[in-house]
Design a protein around this motif. Structure first.
Motif, PDB file in Angstrom:
ATOM      1  N   PHE A 199       0.518  -1.248  -0.387  1.00  0.00           N
ATOM      2  CA  PHE A 199       0.049   0.083  -0.249  1.00  0.00           C
ATOM      3  C   PHE A 199       1.083   1.281  -0.027  1.00  0.00           C
ATOM      4  O   PHE A 199       0.582   1.986  -0.208  1.00  0.00           O
ATOM      5  CB  PHE A 199      -0.888   0.246   0.461  1.00  0.00           C
ATOM      6  N   GLY A 200       1.911   1.416   0.852  1.00  0.00           N
ATOM      7  CA  GLY A 200       3.417   2.178   0.479  1.00  0.00           C
ATOM      8  C   GLY A 200       3.460   2.572  -0.923  1.00  0.00           C
ATOM      9  O   GLY A 200       4.093   3.799  -1.177  1.00  0.00           O
ATOM     10  N   CYS A 201       3.555   1.090  -1.294  1.00  0.00           N
ATOM     11  CA  CYS A 201       4.670   1.447  -2.282  1.00  0.00           C
ATOM     12  C   CYS A 201       3.475   2.067  -4.129  1.00  0.00           C
ATOM     13  O   CYS A 201       3.572   1.774  -4.886  1.00  0.00           O
ATOM     14  CB  CYS A 201       5.507  -0.016  -2.596  1.00  0.00           C
ATOM     15  N   SER A 202       2.055   1.893  -3.731  1.00  0.00           N
ATOM     16  CA  SER A 202       1.201   2.245  -4.409  1.00  0.00           C
ATOM     17  C   SER A 202       0.871   3.564  -5.068  1.00  0.00           C
ATOM     18  O   SER A 202      -0.270   3.778  -6.275  1.00  0.00           O
ATOM     19  CB  SER A 202      -0.484   1.048  -4.225  1.00  0.00           C
ATOM     20  N   SER A 203       1.528   4.886  -4.591  1.00  0.00           N
ATOM     21  CA  SER A 203       1.491   5.461  -5.022  1.00  0.00           C
ATOM     22  C   SER A 203       2.520   6.423  -4.895  1.00  0.00           C
ATOM     23  O   SER A 203       3.732   6.142  -3.626  1.00  0.00           O
ATOM     24  CB  SER A 203      -0.315   6.324  -4.283  1.00  0.00           C
ATOM     25  N   VAL A 204       2.668   7.951  -5.185  1.00  0.00           N
ATOM     26  CA  VAL A 204       3.715   8.870  -5.089  1.00  0.00           C
ATOM     27  C   VAL A 204       3.236  10.230  -5.666  1.00  0.00           C
ATOM     28  O   VAL A 204       1.908   9.725  -6.740  1.00  0.00           O
ATOM     29  CB  VAL A 204       4.846   7.967  -6.150  1.00  0.00           C
ATOM     30  N   GLN A 205       3.741  10.760  -5.376  1.00  0.00           N
ATOM     31  CA  GLN A 205       3.742  11.766  -4.961  1.00  0.00           C
ATOM     32  C   GLN A 205       5.123  13.137  -5.108  1.00  0.00           C
ATOM     33  O   GLN A 205       5.562  13.092  -4.746  1.00  0.00           O
ATOM     34  CB  GLN A 205       3.123  12.890  -4.256  1.00  0.00           C
ATOM     35  N   ALA A 206       5.319  13.115  -6.758  1.00  0.00           N
ATOM     36  CA  ALA A 206       6.020  14.324  -6.842  1.00  0.00           C
ATOM     37  C   ALA A 206       6.051  16.100  -7.004  1.00  0.00           C
ATOM     38  O   ALA A 206       4.758  16.445  -7.607  1.00  0.00           O
ATOM     39  CB  ALA A 206       6.730  14.019  -8.445  1.00  0.00           C
TER      40      ALA A 206
ATOM     41  N   ALA B  34       9.139  -3.751 -17.375  1.00  0.00           N
ATOM     42  CA  ALA B  34      10.423  -4.604 -17.825  1.00  0.00           C
ATOM     43  C   ALA B  34      11.485  -4.052 -17.348  1.00  0.00           C
ATOM     44  O   ALA B  34      12.247  -5.385 -17.633  1.00  0.00           O
ATOM     45  CB  ALA B  34      10.064  -5.263 -19.386  1.00  0.00           C
ATOM     46  N   GLN B  35      12.225  -2.970 -17.808  1.00  0.00           N
ATOM     47  CA  GLN B  35      12.869  -2.325 -18.429  1.00  0.00           C
ATOM     48  C   GLN B  35      13.699  -2.182 -16.658  1.00  0.00           C
ATOM     49  O   GLN B  35      14.965  -2.192 -16.619  1.00  0.00           O
ATOM     50  CB  GLN B  35      13.050  -0.762 -19.274  1.00  0.00           C
ATOM     51  N   VAL B  36      12.415  -1.751 -15.840  1.00  0.00           N
ATOM     52  CA  VAL B  36      13.544  -1.659 -14.800  1.00  0.00           C
ATOM     53  C   VAL B  36      13.430  -2.471 -13.525  1.00  0.00           C
ATOM     54  O   VAL B  36      13.768  -2.867 -12.411  1.00  0.00           O
ATOM     55  CB  VAL B  36      12.690  -0.388 -13.973  1.00  0.00           C
ATOM     56  N   GLY B  37      12.180  -3.949 -14.127  1.00  0.00           N
ATOM     57  CA  GLY B  37      12.656  -4.759 -13.198  1.00  0.00           C
ATOM     58  C   GLY B  37      11.457  -5.069 -12.412  1.00  0.00           C
ATOM     59  O   GLY B  37      11.261  -6.023 -11.644  1.00  0.00           O
ATOM     60  N   GLY B  38      10.537  -4.421 -12.937  1.00  0.00           N
ATOM     61  CA  GLY B  38       9.334  -4.398 -12.651  1.00  0.00           C
ATOM     62  C   GLY B  38       7.899  -3.217 -11.445  1.00  0.00           C
ATOM     63  O   GLY B  38       8.874  -2.717 -12.039  1.00  0.00           O
ATOM     64  N   TRP B  39       7.419  -3.840 -10.832  1.00  0.00           N
ATOM     65  CA  TRP B  39       6.773  -2.274  -9.914  1.00  0.00           C
ATOM     66  C   TRP B  39       6.688  -2.249  -8.964  1.00  0.00           C
ATOM     67  O   TRP B  39       7.707  -2.740  -8.229  1.00  0.00           O
ATOM     68  CB  TRP B  39       5.271  -3.185 -10.002  1.00  0.00           C
TER      69      TRP B  39
ATOM     70  N   MET C 107       7.847   2.791 -10.296  1.00  0.00           N
ATOM     71  CA  MET C 107       7.899   2.279 -11.176  1.00  0.00           C
ATOM     72  C   MET C 107       5.968   1.663 -11.417  1.00  0.00           C
ATOM     73  O   MET C 107       5.820   1.214 -10.748  1.00  0.00           O
ATOM     74  CB  MET C 107       8.310   1.350 -12.710  1.00  0.00           C
ATOM     75  N   LEU C 108       5.046   2.823 -11.529  1.00  0.00           N
ATOM     76  CA  LEU C 108       3.539   2.737 -11.038  1.00  0.00           C
ATOM     77  C   LEU C 108       2.399   2.395 -12.058  1.00  0.00           C
ATOM     78  O   LEU C 108       1.404   1.978 -12.089  1.00  0.00           O
ATOM     79  CB  LEU C 108       3.444   4.284  -9.753  1.00  0.00           C
ATOM     80  N   ARG C 109       3.166   2.925 -12.904  1.00  0.00           N
ATOM     81  CA  ARG C 109       2.463   3.098 -14.499  1.00  0.00           C
ATOM     82  C   ARG C 109       3.111   2.875 -15.757  1.00  0.00           C
ATOM     83  O   ARG C 109       4.299   4.207 -15.592  1.00  0.00           O
ATOM     84  CB  ARG C 109       1.207   3.956 -14.294  1.00  0.00           C
TER      85      ARG C 109
END
Length: 324
Positions: A222-229, A266-271, A283-285
């Motif tokens: 859950f902590g890795c499922s959203s991000v704010q820049a 695929a480039q960075v190894g997953g989500w 990587m979230l999308r």
């Protein structure tokens, strides 16, 4: 503010999962213990801690469930008509009331467990105080998480190169969520909560060997499922999770350049939070990422919308810092 659509979709997924989980708990708790409850169940206690009101067993799951459904309908209508500043209160109300009703239902079931008559039910004073405290804490956390999406200063308009007058106040903000990660985390969290509530109510033995890993995995996911820049004159700030913690910060003097780059899982190894030959990527999308090249260390990328404007603003600020 960009990324608003992704943030709203993630919030709706989270609210739907929470609403369904609370409804399931309100109905399931008395049904699971039905053969250990009296025909009428104590549901109200007087000042002396003795029960003074009851309901038939069939009404025990239906009454709080009906209250919850009515609240959901009221909030749905209010949310549609409300302006942005009112929306954090909807999330806080959902969390507060959900915890309060679930805790109250658990207290009622536990107090009546293995009693032959509702008048013999145990007191619920300590559990009511604990439930109320947990509900207030949940409401405050919901309010804090909701308010992180409210921006008081508009992002500057412009193209790849931004001309920001010296001294002008500005902020660029982009929020991205992954609803599938949120939904998976919610399912794991509800499974852990259901097992813990059932164990605390005396319905099953304490399955802590199962609950603890579920809680840990759900919390991390859950902590890795959203991000704010967020870009301000001070530099770049990237906050994780609905409460905006933990946070990584790069002062503008530490950023050499910024750019936009198309990346895939695929480039960075997953989500999620990934380390690869490309540096660090959140990587979230798949698709557009804001990438910064720091003066020291590896590159950092975050998958957010409107990354081009964020990169242009960082480049403008970095160039201004160099010429000062």
């Amino acid at each position: 503010m960009s990324g608003r659509g992704n943030g709203n979709r993630g919030a709706r997924w989270s609210a739907a999962a929470w609403s369904a989980g609370v409804l399931a708990a309100l109905v399931a708790l008395p049904l699971m213990a039905g053969d250990r409850l009296p025909g009428r169940v104590a549901t109200h206690w007087g000042g002396g801690g003795r029960p003074n009101g009851s309901m038939p067993l069939w009404a025990v799951p239906l009454f709080p469930a009906a209250l919850w459904v009515v609240l959901l309908l009221v909030l749905a209508v209010t949310f549609r008509r409300a302006a942005g500043p009112l929306r954090p209160w909807a999330g806080a109300t959902l969390l507060f009331t959900g915890v309060l009703l679930t805790g109250a239902q658990m207290s009622v079931v536990q107090a009546n467990l293995d009693r032959t008559d509702w008048t013999e039910a145990a007191g619920i004073g300590p559990s009511v105080a604990l439930t109320l405290g947990a509900a207030v804490l949940a409401g405050l956390l919901g309010l804090l998480a909701g308010r992180r999406g409210v921006v008081s200063t508009p992002a500057p308009a412009g193209g790849p190169v931004l001309d920001v007058p010296v001294g002008e106040r500005f902020v660029w903000l982009s929020w991205t969520t992954n609803p599938w990660l949120q939904l998976t985390a919610a399912v794991l969290g509800l499974a852990a909560a259901g097992a813990a509530i059932a164990a605390a109510g005396g319905l099953i033995g304490a399955p802590w060997a199962v609950v603890a890993p579920l809680v840990l995995v759900a919390g991390v996911m859950f902590g890795c499922s959203s991000v704010q820049a967020r870009v301000t004159p001070k530099g770049l700030e990237v906050a994780f999770g609905p409460a905006g913690w933990p946070v990584r910060r790069w002062p503008i003097q530490a950023i050499e350049s910024a750019r936009v780059e198309q990346r895939t899982p695929a480039q960075v190894g997953g989500w999620g939070y990934r380390l690869s030959g490309l540096g660090t990527t959140v990587m979230l999308r798949r698709g557009e990422c804001l990438v910064i090249h720091p003066r020291t260390g590896v590159e950092f990328a975050v998958s957010v919308d409107d990354a081009e404007r964020g990169a242009a603003l960082l480049n403008t600020l970095a160039a201004r810092r160099t010429t000062d």
